[in-house]
Design a protein around this motif. Structure first.
Motif, mmCIF file in Angstrom:
data_model
loop_
_atom_site.group_PDB
_atom_site.id
_atom_site.type_symbol
_atom_site.label_atom_id
_atom_site.label_comp_id
_atom_site.label_asym_id
_atom_site.label_seq_id
_atom_site.Cartn_x
_atom_site.Cartn_y
_atom_site.Cartn_z
ATOM 1 N N THR A 123 0.867 -1.182 0.000
ATOM 2 C CA THR A 123 0.000 0.000 0.000
ATOM 3 C C THR A 123 0.899 1.225 0.000
ATOM 4 O O THR A 123 2.035 1.172 0.466
ATOM 5 N N THR A 124 0.373 2.330 -0.515
ATOM 6 C CA THR A 124 1.189 3.543 -0.580
ATOM 7 C C THR A 124 0.799 4.532 0.514
ATOM 8 O O THR A 124 1.169 5.693 0.468
ATOM 9 N N ASP A 125 0.062 4.032 1.537
ATOM 10 C CA ASP A 125 -0.412 4.934 2.597
ATOM 11 C C ASP A 125 0.719 5.668 3.311
ATOM 12 O O ASP A 125 0.566 6.802 3.742
ATOM 13 N N GLN A 126 1.836 4.981 3.490
ATOM 14 C CA GLN A 126 2.913 5.565 4.280
ATOM 15 C C GLN A 126 3.973 6.250 3.434
ATOM 16 O O GLN A 126 4.961 6.755 3.952
ATOM 17 N N LEU A 127 3.771 6.262 2.118
ATOM 18 C CA LEU A 127 4.785 6.826 1.230
ATOM 19 C C LEU A 127 4.709 8.354 1.233
ATOM 20 O O LEU A 127 3.622 8.935 1.259
ATOM 21 N N ALA A 128 5.871 8.995 1.202
ATOM 22 C CA ALA A 128 5.908 10.470 1.120
ATOM 23 C C ALA A 128 7.138 10.885 0.327
ATOM 24 O O ALA A 128 8.182 10.238 0.401
ATOM 25 N N GLN A 174 6.800 7.037 11.088
ATOM 26 C CA GLN A 174 6.394 5.796 10.422
ATOM 27 C C GLN A 174 6.210 5.928 8.908
ATOM 28 O O GLN A 174 5.697 5.041 8.250
ATOM 29 N N LYS A 175 6.639 7.062 8.344
ATOM 30 C CA LYS A 175 6.531 7.228 6.894
ATOM 31 C C LYS A 175 7.736 6.577 6.190
ATOM 32 O O LYS A 175 8.826 6.469 6.747
ATOM 33 N N ASP A 176 7.487 6.147 4.951
ATOM 34 C CA ASP A 176 8.592 5.762 4.067
ATOM 35 C C ASP A 176 8.877 6.956 3.168
ATOM 36 O O ASP A 176 8.135 7.238 2.235
ATOM 37 N N VAL A 177 9.955 7.650 3.512
ATOM 38 C CA VAL A 177 10.230 8.922 2.847
ATOM 39 C C VAL A 177 11.194 8.722 1.693
ATOM 40 O O VAL A 177 12.179 7.992 1.806
ATOM 41 N N ILE A 178 10.896 9.352 0.574
ATOM 42 C CA ILE A 178 11.851 9.376 -0.539
ATOM 43 C C ILE A 178 12.323 10.807 -0.740
ATOM 44 O O ILE A 178 11.541 11.707 -1.038
ATOM 45 N N LEU A 179 13.616 11.028 -0.500
ATOM 46 C CA LEU A 179 14.222 12.340 -0.714
ATOM 47 C C LEU A 179 14.568 12.470 -2.188
ATOM 48 O O LEU A 179 15.092 11.538 -2.789
ATOM 49 N N VAL A 180 14.297 13.635 -2.756
ATOM 50 C CA VAL A 180 14.555 13.837 -4.180
ATOM 51 C C VAL A 180 15.463 15.051 -4.383
ATOM 52 O O VAL A 180 15.195 16.124 -3.843
ATOM 53 N N ASP A 181 16.545 14.866 -5.139
ATOM 54 C CA ASP A 181 17.421 15.990 -5.473
ATOM 55 C C ASP A 181 17.839 15.883 -6.931
ATOM 56 O O ASP A 181 17.616 14.851 -7.575
ATOM 57 N N ASP A 182 18.461 16.946 -7.450
ATOM 58 C CA ASP A 182 18.830 16.902 -8.872
ATOM 59 C C ASP A 182 20.126 16.131 -9.105
ATOM 60 O O ASP A 182 20.166 15.212 -9.907
ATOM 61 N N VAL A 183 21.200 16.499 -8.366
ATOM 62 C CA VAL A 183 22.501 15.885 -8.626
ATOM 63 C C VAL A 183 23.074 15.311 -7.333
ATOM 64 O O VAL A 183 23.082 15.992 -6.303
#
Lengths: 312, 192
Positions: free
Chosen positions: B39-44, B105-114
Motif C-alpha cells: 500500500t502507498t499509505d505511508q509513502l511520502a 512511520q513514513k517511508d520517505v523518498i528524498l529527491v534531489d537533482d545531482v
C-alpha cells in the motif's frame, strides 16, 4: 523579496540606521524560515554549534535576554550570560576591560545591553567579535524594531504605505527610534502621539508627524503601538498621574469599538490600566504575544546572518 | 554564479539527457517508488531545495496522472544542517522548508537533482530527524556524477555519469528554466 544580486554584508547589528531597506527586507524574509523551525517537533538546528556567544546585560531585561538566549540555544551555540549586578563591574572594571577579558576567552559574538547610547558601537571598535545591540540607552533597540516590523508584515502582508501610530513616552524610548528608522526606510507612515513632556524637540526631522490627540491617531492608523511608561517618570514630574495618563493616552475598549480596523502592539512589559486597558491587552486585536514569538525568530535570523564570514 | 556561463564562447556544454529522456525517467521513478509497497499509505516524497523540489513535483504529477495516486509531498531546505556553509564568505540565503504531514512511520523518498559529494544528503537526513522518525528514508536523484566524500548511495538514479571535478552538471526543468534537459558544462576558468 530582495533581488538575487543582493548580498547581506554586515558584521554587526548596532542599529537600523546603518542598514538599508534591502538589508531590513532580507532579514524579514529570512525570518520566515526561522519562524517555521519553531513549529517543528524538534525546534533545534545545529547551525551555530561552532559559535560561542556572550550576552552582556548591563541593564535588567527579562524578555529580551531570554529571547536571545533561547534563539542562541535553538541554533546550537554555546551561551554565556553576564549581568552587571553580579559582576566585576561592581568592582569598578570598565566596559572596555571587561569585554577585552571576555574576548580573550575566544568568543565569537556579543549581545549587549547598556544604559549608555553608543555602547554597542564602542564594543564594535575595541573587539573583533560580531556585536548585536540589544538596547543602548535611549538610542536604538534594532531587534525589537525588526520583530515589530515582521509582526506588522505578517498581519498586513506589507510595510509600505502602512499607517503606524506610536503612542507614549517617545522621549526615553529606544524602541521608537529604531522603529521610526526602519519603518520610514520601508515606506510606512509614522505618527507619534504622547504628552508634550514625552515628545523630543525636532523629532519631526525623522520624517514623522506628531499629534497630542489620541483619538486622531487611532482614527488614522492601521497599527497602534503603545509604549511602556516607566513609573519613575512620574516622580520626575513628566506626567501628573497614571490615571490622567491612562485617561488621555491609554487605549481603551471603547476605542476598539469606535475604530474597528487598527491592531494593538506593545513591546512589553505592559502596565495594565495605564498604556492599555486590561481588556485591550487581552483582545484579539492585540498581537503582543505574537510579537514575542516573532522576536525569537527574528533574533535567530540576525544571529544566522551575522555569524558568517571573516573569522573563518 | 559566473556570468561567463551565459556566454557560449566560454562554455562548452554537452547534452546528457533530452526532454524525452527526462520524461521517461520521471515515469520510471513513479513506478519504482511504488513497486516495493503493498500500500502507498505511508509513502511520502520530499523535494530538496531548489531543483529537487521541481523534480519531486513532476514525479508526484506522474503518480497522480498515470497511477491515480495522491502521494503527500514536502519541501526541505538543508542550509542549517550543512557542514560546509561556513567556508563561504557570506551566509547562504535560506529557502522554504514545508513538511505538511507527520513523518513518523513514513517511508520517505528524498529527491534531489545531482548527487555529488553526498554532503547535502547527509544534511537532509539530519534535518528530517527533527521532524519525526520516518520508518525509512530512500534517496532519488536525476544524475549521479560520482566523487562521493561520504558513504552514500542513491536508491533511484536517472543516469550515472562519470564527471571531472571541473565540470558542472546542470539539470534544467521546464517550470524553472523553460526547458527539460541535463547538460554537462565545462568551465575553462574554474579555480577549483
Amino acid at each position: 523579496m530582495t533581488d538575487s544580486s543582493y548580498i547581506f554584508s554586515h558584521r554587526h547589528l548596532l542599529g537600523l540606521a546603518d542598514y538599508t531597506a534591502d538589508d531590513i527586507r532580507h532579514i524579514l524574509d529570512q525570518t520566515d524560515m526561522f519562524r517555521e523551525i519553531l513549529d517543528r517537533p524538534v525546534p533545534k538546528i545545529p547551525t551555530l554549534r561552532d559559535k560561542t556567544i556572550v550576552n552582556l546585560f548591563y541593564e535588567n531585561s527579562t524578555r529580551t535576554r531570554i529571547s536571545f538566549e533561547l534563539a542562541q540555544k535553538r541554533m546550537g551555540a554555546d551561551v554565556v550570560n553576564f549581568s552587571a549586578s553580579s559582576s566585576s563591574t561592581k568592582k569598578g572594571e570598565s566596559l572596555k576591560d571587561t569585554i577585552q577579558n571576555i574576548e580573550s576567552m575566544k568568543i565569537d559574538m556579543v549581545v549587549v545591553r547598556h544604559e549608555s547610547p553608543g555602547a554597542a558601537h564602542f564594543l564594535a571598535r575595541v573587539i573583533d567579535a560580531n556585536i548585536i545591540n540589544a538596547g543602548d540607552g535611549a538610542h536604538e533597540h534594532p531587534t525589537q524594531a525588526l520583530l515589530d516590523m515582521y509582526s506588522m508584515r505578517q498581519k498586513f502582508g506589507r510595510i509600505k504605505g502602512l499607517k503606524v501610530a506610536i503612542i507614549g513616552d517617545i522621549l526615553h524610548s529606544r524602541v521608537v527610534r529604531s522603529n521610526i528608522i526602519g519603518l520610514t526606510k520601508l515606506g510606512a507612515e509614522v505618527v507619534l502621539c504622547g504628552p508634550k513632556t514625552f515628545m523630543p524637540v525636532f523629532i519631526e526631522d525623522m520624517n514623522v508627524r506628531v499629534t497630542y490627540n489620541l483619538e486622531e491617531a487611532l482614527a488614522w492608523c492601521d497599527v497602534a503601538m503603545s509604549l511602556r511608561i516607566q513609573l519613575e517618570r512620574q516622580e520626575q514630574g513628566l506626567f501628573p498621574s497614571l490615571r490622567e495618563y491612562h485617561e488621555r493616552f491609554g487605549i481603551k475598549r471603547t476605542h476598539l469599538e469606535k475604530y474597528p480596523d487598527f491592531i494593538v502592539m506593545h513591546p512589553g512589559p505592559v502596565n495594565r490600566g495605564v498604556e492599555l486597558e486590561s481588556d485591550v491587552a487581552d483582545s484579539d486585536r492585540a498581537i503582543i504575544l505574537n510579537q514575542v514569538t516573532n522576536g525569537l525568530a527574528v533574533r535567530m535570523a540576525v544571529l544566522y546572518l551575522l555569524s558568517g564570514g571573516s573569522r573563518v | 554564479m559566473n556570468p561567463q556561463w551565459h556566454n557560449p564562447e566560454f562554455v562548452k556544454k554537452a547534452l546528457l539527457l533530452s526532454a524525452d529522456d527526462m520524461n521517461r525517467t520521471f515515469r520510471r521513478f513513479a513506478h519504482q517508488f511504488i513497486e516495493p509497497h503493498d500500500t502507498t499509505d505511508q509513502l511520502a516524497i520530499i523535494g530538496m531545495q531548489t531543483r529537487g523540489v521541481y523534480i519531486a513535483h513532476r514525479i508526484k504529477k506522474q503518480l497522480s496522472d498515470s497511477l491515480s495516486l495522491d502521494i503527500p509531498m514536502g519541501v526541505l531546505d538543508v542550509t542549517f544542517y550543512r557542514d560546509d556553509f561556513r567556508t563561504k564568505m557570506k551566509m547562504p540565503e535560506v529557502k522554504v522548508t514545508e513538511i505538511p504531514f507527520d513523518l513518523d512511520q513514513k517511508d520517505v523518498i528524498l529527491v534531489d537533482d545531482v548527487l555529488y559529494t553526498g554532503r547535502t544528503v547527509r544534511a537532509a537526513m539530519e534535518a528530517l530527524m527533527s521532524f519525526g522518525r520516518p520508518r525509512s528514508i530512500k534517496f532519488c536523484c536525476m544524475i549521479d556524477r560520482g566523487h562521493r566524500e561520504l558513504p552514500i548511495v542513491a536508491d533511484y538514479v536517472g543516469a550515472t555519469v562519470p564527471t571531472h571535478k571541473n565540470e558542472e552538471v546542470r539539470v534544467m526543468l521546464k517550470d524553472l528554466d523553460g526547458e527539460d534537459a541535463v547538460y554537462v558544462i565545462n568551465e575553462p576558468d574554474n579555480d577549483e
